[in-house]
Design a protein around this motif. Structure first.
Motif: not given
Length: 469
Positions: A107-108, A116-119, A251-258, A371-379
């Motif tokens: 994950v770059r 995204g992960i700062e949301f 680490a970010s929950a969003t990144a880990r979930a993705a 991860v980019e996609y998942t962050a937007g989806l969750l928000a």
């Protein structure tokens, strides 16, 4: 080679698949000579460590030659790494690899990923709770759990299977965030059994022992969209995914979930039920990490299925890895005339002859875009889908109370009146008047229609097709 690898590690980060393919082709003596000529050089030492970590082969380098301060194997400013590193004295390298050599996703930390992960998911949910109240949001959570289940099946074209929807809703409600994360064969077998039930064509539950592909049948011809790893690789890859979850705990929950959810779906470890577990894992990891607290389930499937743009985004996220993989191996699979019984009892005629070459792509896949996609989806799920659902339930509660001031009746009857009123834009239907004779009184009906209109003034004109209580 030393100059090229130095530039690569310094400016491009560690693209593990590329390095794995390079290490398979170059003479390891080139790396040995480089390390011996620069025994304290950080890039020579990192290259030596990565070679041994990826290939599991040892270079002919004496540990006593190596010097210099400890350096990170992966740049923590450039990509997601393990929360805690382990010093490897042989190379004076800090091992911060987020997975194992069997499965280590990248994950770059692009600007989009960082944003995204700062949301703040928990903060966004708290904002909804402050606006609608804990009770309204709790009631919407119960409804959204069932809705998420139905929508998850809709993605797979199975929304009419009532019992299956209820089973998955029960799994979402009772299993999310509980026990160990289901990434072992035993835990997945239990989860798969709960999701599918006993009435299944599977000979056994748990990790598959058969080839699997994702596709469809068009005019009696199989169209393959994705080929999953060879079944003997499934257990080691799942171990790597589980290691990722263990090693990235801060680490970010969003990144880990993705990574957990998309990593799982690309491994595709089950003969059936992979898509549902894939979407389950998003909520499961978020709950474990405290980003979303009980009883809330984020209805991500509902957002995907009910909006064409969201469905296109979801498909695009899946194809970020599957499309280039299939373009590369488009001529490497076939369907035999006769099917054969596989070790797990599955009957299959699918053959893929590039497992060995594709293995490096599966082991070291890049999940940055996921991860980019998942962050937007969750928000969007919280701010749009959950907001709309809570707003509807609040309006429904207000409408019930107002209608009951006009006409007495149990909630199911009052809800039927409210629904009909909204669906007919305030016009009294003949069937409704016949069912509830009191509504034949024009004065009463006018009051009911006005009360419903006022309660739902901020809502769309047509009510949901289901009772949201």
């Amino acid at each position: 080679m030393p100059a090229h690898l130095t530039f690569f590690l310094k400016h491009e980060g560690a693209h593990l698949e590329l390095l794995a393919r390079l290490f398979d082709r170059v003479d390891p003596q080139l790396l040995v000579d480089w390390v011996r000529s620069e025994p304290t050089g950080q890039y020579a030492r990192r290259a030596g460590f990565l070679y041994e970590w990826i290939t599991r082969r040892e270079l002919d380098v004496e540990s006593k030659l190596i010097g210099g301060r400890y350096v990170d194997a992966l740049d923590p400013d450039g990509q997601l790494v393990a929360s805690t590193s382990v010093n490897v004295g042989r190379w004076r390298v800090r091992d911060n690899m987020p997975g194992t050599s069997d499965f280590c996703p990248t994950v770059r930390l692009t600007p989009q990923v960082r944003a995204g992960i700062e949301f703040d998911l928990a903060g966004a949910l708290s904002k909804e709770e402050a606006e609608f109240g804990a009770e309204v949001l709790r009631r919407s959570a119960v409804w959204m759990t069932l809705r998420e289940s139905r929508s998850s099946f809709l993605i797979e074209g199975e929304q009419d299977q009532v019992n299956r929807v209820r089973r998955f809703a029960a799994v979402m409600e009772t299993r999310t965030g509980g026990g160990e994360i289901p990434l072992t064969g035993e835990d997945l077998a239990k989860l798969q059994r709960d999701i599918l039930g006993e009435a299944t064509t599977l000979a056994s539950f748990g990790l598959r022992q058969s080839p699997v592909f994702v596709g469809e049948t068009v005019r009696y011809e199989n169209v393959v969209h994705y080929v999953a790893p060879d079944w003997p690789d499934v257990a080691p890859m799942l171990n790597g995914l589980r290691a990722f979850v263990d090693r990235t705990k801060s680490a970010s929950a969003t990144a880990r979930a993705a990574v957990a959810s998309f990593g799982f779906v690309y491994i595709h470890p089950l003969a059936d039920g992979n898509g549902r577990v894939h979407r389950f894992l998003i909520n499961d990891v978020l709950r474990r990490d405290g980003a979303i607290h009980a009883p809330f389930i984020l209805p991500i499937s509902a957002l995907i299925t009910e909006h064409s743009v969201e469905r296109a985004r979801y498909d695009e996220a899946l194809e970020a890895f599957s499309r280039p993989l299939m373009e590369r191996y488009a001529d490497r699979y076939r369907f035999a005339r006769e099917s054969e019984v596989q070790p797990d009892g599955i009957l299959s005629n699918f053959h893929f002859d590039a497992y060995a070459d594709a293995r490096l792509a599966w082991r070291f896949l890049d999940l940055t875009s996921h991860v980019e996609y998942t962050a937007g989806l969750l928000a969007r799920t919280i701010q749009q889908e959950m907001h709309a659902q809570a707003s509807f339930i609040r309006s429904l509660g207000q409408a019930r109370a107002a209608v009951k001031e006009i006409i007495e009746g149990p909630d199911p009857d009052v809800d039927a009146i409210i629904r009909s009123t909204r669906e007919n834009n305030g016009t009294r239907s003949g069937s409704l008047a016949k069912r509830y004779p009191a509504l034949q009184n024009d004065a009463i009906w006018e009051k009911v229609a006005a009360a419903v209109a006022e309660a739902f003034a901020s809502q769309p004109s047509k009510a949901d097709d289901e009772n949201a209580d």
